[in-house]
Design a protein around this motif. Structure first.
Motif, PDB file in Angstrom:
ATOM      1  N   UNK A  98     105.985 101.546 109.370  1.00  0.00           N
ATOM      2  CA  UNK A  98     107.620 101.570 109.239  1.00  0.00           C
ATOM      3  C   UNK A  98     107.834 103.155 108.607  1.00  0.00           C
ATOM      4  N   UNK A  99     107.119 103.161 107.357  1.00  0.00           N
ATOM      5  CA  UNK A  99     107.741 104.155 106.332  1.00  0.00           C
ATOM      6  C   UNK A  99     106.653 104.911 105.873  1.00  0.00           C
ATOM      7  N   UNK A 100     105.486 104.615 105.942  1.00  0.00           N
ATOM      8  CA  UNK A 100     104.281 105.040 105.391  1.00  0.00           C
ATOM      9  C   UNK A 100     104.080 104.626 103.883  1.00  0.00           C
ATOM     10  N   UNK A 101     105.022 103.400 103.699  1.00  0.00           N
ATOM     11  CA  UNK A 101     104.907 102.932 102.170  1.00  0.00           C
ATOM     12  C   UNK A 101     105.702 103.626 101.464  1.00  0.00           C
ATOM     13  N   UNK A 102     106.470 104.424 101.675  1.00  0.00           N
ATOM     14  CA  UNK A 102     107.290 105.566 100.676  1.00  0.00           C
ATOM     15  C   UNK A 102     108.761 104.869 100.368  1.00  0.00           C
ATOM     16  N   UNK A 103     109.236 103.960 101.132  1.00  0.00           N
ATOM     17  CA  UNK A 103     110.618 103.541 101.087  1.00  0.00           C
ATOM     18  C   UNK A 103     110.820 101.967 101.364  1.00  0.00           C
ATOM     19  N   UNK A 104     111.797 101.290 100.935  1.00  0.00           N
ATOM     20  CA  UNK A 104     111.849  99.855 101.332  1.00  0.00           C
ATOM     21  C   UNK A 104     112.877  99.637 102.372  1.00  0.00           C
ATOM     22  N   UNK A 105     112.837  98.516 102.988  1.00  0.00           N
ATOM     23  CA  UNK A 105     113.840  98.251 104.097  1.00  0.00           C
ATOM     24  C   UNK A 105     115.142  97.974 103.234  1.00  0.00           C
ATOM     25  N   UNK A 106     116.042  98.510 104.123  1.00  0.00           N
ATOM     26  CA  UNK A 106     117.446  98.221 103.758  1.00  0.00           C
ATOM     27  C   UNK A 106     118.044  97.061 103.930  1.00  0.00           C
ATOM     28  N   UNK A 107     117.420  96.450 105.001  1.00  0.00           N
ATOM     29  CA  UNK A 107     117.581  94.997 105.495  1.00  0.00           C
ATOM     30  C   UNK A 107     117.291  93.977 103.861  1.00  0.00           C
ATOM     31  N   UNK A 108     116.317  94.433 103.224  1.00  0.00           N
ATOM     32  CA  UNK A 108     115.946  93.626 102.130  1.00  0.00           C
ATOM     33  C   UNK A 108     114.725  93.009 102.309  1.00  0.00           C
ATOM     34  N   UNK A 109     114.388  92.457 103.556  1.00  0.00           N
ATOM     35  CA  UNK A 109     113.046  91.888 103.715  1.00  0.00           C
ATOM     36  C   UNK A 109     112.769  92.147 105.155  1.00  0.00           C
ATOM     37  N   UNK A 110     111.340  91.974 105.590  1.00  0.00           N
ATOM     38  CA  UNK A 110     110.742  92.004 106.846  1.00  0.00           C
ATOM     39  C   UNK A 110     110.479  90.845 107.493  1.00  0.00           C
ATOM     40  N   UNK A 111     111.046  89.584 107.183  1.00  0.00           N
ATOM     41  CA  UNK A 111     110.854  88.308 107.697  1.00  0.00           C
ATOM     42  C   UNK A 111     111.063  87.169 106.612  1.00  0.00           C
ATOM     43  N   UNK A 112     110.883  86.179 107.145  1.00  0.00           N
ATOM     44  CA  UNK A 112     111.190  84.881 106.333  1.00  0.00           C
ATOM     45  C   UNK A 112     110.531  83.538 106.812  1.00  0.00           C
ATOM     46  N   UNK A 113     110.665  82.607 106.256  1.00  0.00           N
ATOM     47  CA  UNK A 113     110.249  81.116 106.851  1.00  0.00           C
ATOM     48  C   UNK A 113     111.388  80.964 107.812  1.00  0.00           C
ATOM     49  N   UNK A 114     110.797  79.686 108.491  1.00  0.00           N
ATOM     50  CA  UNK A 114     111.829  79.051 109.600  1.00  0.00           C
ATOM     51  C   UNK A 114     111.424  77.706 109.957  1.00  0.00           C
ATOM     52  N   UNK A 115     112.308  76.981 110.320  1.00  0.00           N
ATOM     53  CA  UNK A 115     112.166  75.561 110.434  1.00  0.00           C
ATOM     54  C   UNK A 115     113.526  74.793 110.907  1.00  0.00           C
ATOM     55  N   UNK A 116     113.819  73.902 109.944  1.00  0.00           N
ATOM     56  CA  UNK A 116     115.128  73.253 109.993  1.00  0.00           C
ATOM     57  C   UNK A 116     116.330  73.954 109.743  1.00  0.00           C
ATOM     58  N   UNK A 117     116.111  75.224 109.114  1.00  0.00           N
ATOM     59  CA  UNK A 117     116.968  76.038 108.801  1.00  0.00           C
ATOM     60  C   UNK A 117     116.569  77.404 109.578  1.00  0.00           C
ATOM     61  N   UNK A 118     117.600  78.074 109.845  1.00  0.00           N
ATOM     62  CA  UNK A 118     117.367  79.398 110.657  1.00  0.00           C
ATOM     63  C   UNK A 118     116.568  80.512 109.675  1.00  0.00           C
ATOM     64  N   UNK A 119     116.878  80.364 108.304  1.00  0.00           N
ATOM     65  CA  UNK A 119     116.076  81.190 107.327  1.00  0.00           C
ATOM     66  C   UNK A 119     115.708  80.192 106.349  1.00  0.00           C
ATOM     67  N   UNK A 120     114.364  80.178 105.868  1.00  0.00           N
ATOM     68  CA  UNK A 120     113.802  79.393 104.829  1.00  0.00           C
ATOM     69  C   UNK A 120     112.892  80.194 103.811  1.00  0.00           C
ATOM     70  N   UNK A 121     112.480  79.437 102.808  1.00  0.00           N
ATOM     71  CA  UNK A 121     111.464  80.116 102.005  1.00  0.00           C
ATOM     72  C   UNK A 121     110.144  80.400 102.694  1.00  0.00           C
ATOM     73  N   UNK A 122     109.540  81.517 102.466  1.00  0.00           N
ATOM     74  CA  UNK A 122     109.689  82.722 101.673  1.00  0.00           C
ATOM     75  C   UNK A 122     110.322  83.816 102.268  1.00  0.00           C
ATOM     76  N   UNK A 123     110.482  85.040 101.528  1.00  0.00           N
ATOM     77  CA  UNK A 123     111.151  86.127 101.989  1.00  0.00           C
ATOM     78  C   UNK A 123     109.788  87.229 102.022  1.00  0.00           C
ATOM     79  N   UNK A 124     109.708  88.044 103.073  1.00  0.00           N
ATOM     80  CA  UNK A 124     108.716  88.900 103.325  1.00  0.00           C
ATOM     81  C   UNK A 124     109.236  90.387 102.385  1.00  0.00           C
ATOM     82  N   UNK A 125     109.174  90.123 101.112  1.00  0.00           N
ATOM     83  CA  UNK A 125     109.542  91.333 100.327  1.00  0.00           C
ATOM     84  C   UNK A 125     108.571  91.614  99.126  1.00  0.00           C
TER      85      UNK A 125
END
Length: 388
Positions: free
Chosen positions: A304-331
């Protein structure tokens, strides 16, 4: 094929047995759980009544016996229909004593005079009871200690059983069918809120139990953010429309999005779409037991960035299951090691212009041989809406 609803009693027994082994090694006499997914994890107690914040709900998992439900009387009949047979109820709301005495008695009965009771206290947890009641409980049961659960609930819920994975995959298939209807729903001049509403109807028609989450946006070559509710703004030729749904089937979420072009997409939008797909594919090929959540972030971020910057969203994915977002965070800072049975979202995002982004999201499960997609994959080209 539609999987069966609910779980066999043996699945709940296995969950409790694993928790109890971890409790022994962590010197915990019991777990005290207060939130919907924690209670449901051990009981199968599924109800939308948790939407009401008025009443507290408690589940005790002892170190060596079946869980005990201490809940408002309005929910007692439903709880007794689960595999739990020790259900202690009170008339709630009670402004003087909303279950605290009943809970205190049970914890003293289980933990003795100097035991340890664990509660989830770390990141992505919360206490679903009034704080003043928590302090009253702590005083009531002293010298029993209320302390952190040593990560037991996180470690248990991180790994999904085959039955849980089936439910998530079925939720994904429902959303996938609903997404196929969007080219018929969206066209120039149609208000974004109408698309949102019609899409949710499509999700229900395809078999969703309910749609807990729907966000998205639309604009020339992208959108401003990925969490906005719908507006009355009409779609226009040249817009990119994104819908991100977290529908629920039998208590389990899917969470993925799709981008659509209103009319022929520009080269900017098409190229961004291709880069997002590449990031997802590279991350999926990397995702296997032994790599980390951080590794997946860096694989996608390099594309996405050439590895030179970080996502403004804070993460690029997460866990999923009984909740919409769960552990872990892709950060970068989450070094959770991937294990077989983990379900994750891959959610790269890219800037397409000043104040404009595009995001793409898919759902995967980690197997012994690597990642398998649970969501039906997006096509290599943007789907076009508004064509005759």
């Amino acid at each position: 094929m539609i999987p069966p609803r609910g779980f066999q009693k043996s699945e709940f027994e296995a969950r409790v047995a694993k928790a109890q082994r971890l409790m022994v090694s962590s010197n915990l006499d019991a777990l005290l759980l207060t939130t919907e997914p924690e209670v449901r994890y051990f009981t199968g107690y599924l109800t939308r009544f948790w939407e009401s914040p008025t009443r507290p709900w408690f589940l005790i998992v002892p170190q060596s016996s079946k869980p005990i439900a201490i809940i408002p009387s309005i929910g007692a009949d439903l709880m007794r229909s689960t595999w739990i047979d020790d259900v202690r109820a009170w008339r709630s709301p009670d402004l003087a004593d909303d279950g605290v005495s009943l809970l205190s008695q049970a914890l003293v009965e289980i933990a003795g005079s100097k035991g340890n009771v664990g509660l989830p206290m770390s990141h992505e947890t919360h206490l679903r009871m009034p704080l003043e009641d928590y302090h009253r409980l702590s005083a009531n049961i002293a010298p029993i200690t209320l302390r952190d659960d040593a990560g037991i609930m996180r470690s248990l819920r991180l790994i999904k059983s085959p039955s849980e994975i089936e439910k998530i995959q079925h939720a994904c298939s429902i959303a996938g069918k609903a997404f196929q209807t969007v080219p018929k729903l969206a066209r120039p001049g149609v208000a974004l809120e109408d698309v949102f509403r019609d899409f949710q109807i499509a999700c229900l028609q395809q078999g969703a139990d309910w749609i807990s989450y729907l966000a998205g946006g639309a604009g020339p070559d992208g959108y401003a953010d990925v969490i906005s509710p719908a507006t009355q703004t009409p779609l226009d030729t040249g817009d990119i429309l994104m819908l991100d749904t977290g529908l629920v089937w039998d208590g389990y979420f899917c969470d993925f999005d799709r981008n659509f072009a209103i009319g022929k997409p520009s080269a900017i939008a098409s190229n961004a779409h291709q880069k997002l797909l590449k990031a997802v594919q590279e991350a999926a090929q990397t995702a296997k037991p032994g790599v980390t959540a951080s590794d997946l972030f860096h694989v996608m971020n390099k594309i996405l960035t050439g590895g030179e910057s970080l996502s403004e969203a804070g993460r690029l994915g997460h866990g999923l299951g009984m909740q919409l977002t769960e552990w872990p965070s892709l950060i970068p800072g989450d070094h959770t090691v991937l294990e077989e049975g983990m379900v994750l979202t891959l959610e790269p995002g890219i800037e397409t212009g000043q104040g404009r982004i595009m995001v793409h999201e898919e759902n995967i499960v980690i197997t012994a041989d690597g990642a398998e997609f649970l969501s039906p994959l997006a096509g290599s080209a943007l789907d076009i809406c508004g064509e005759p």
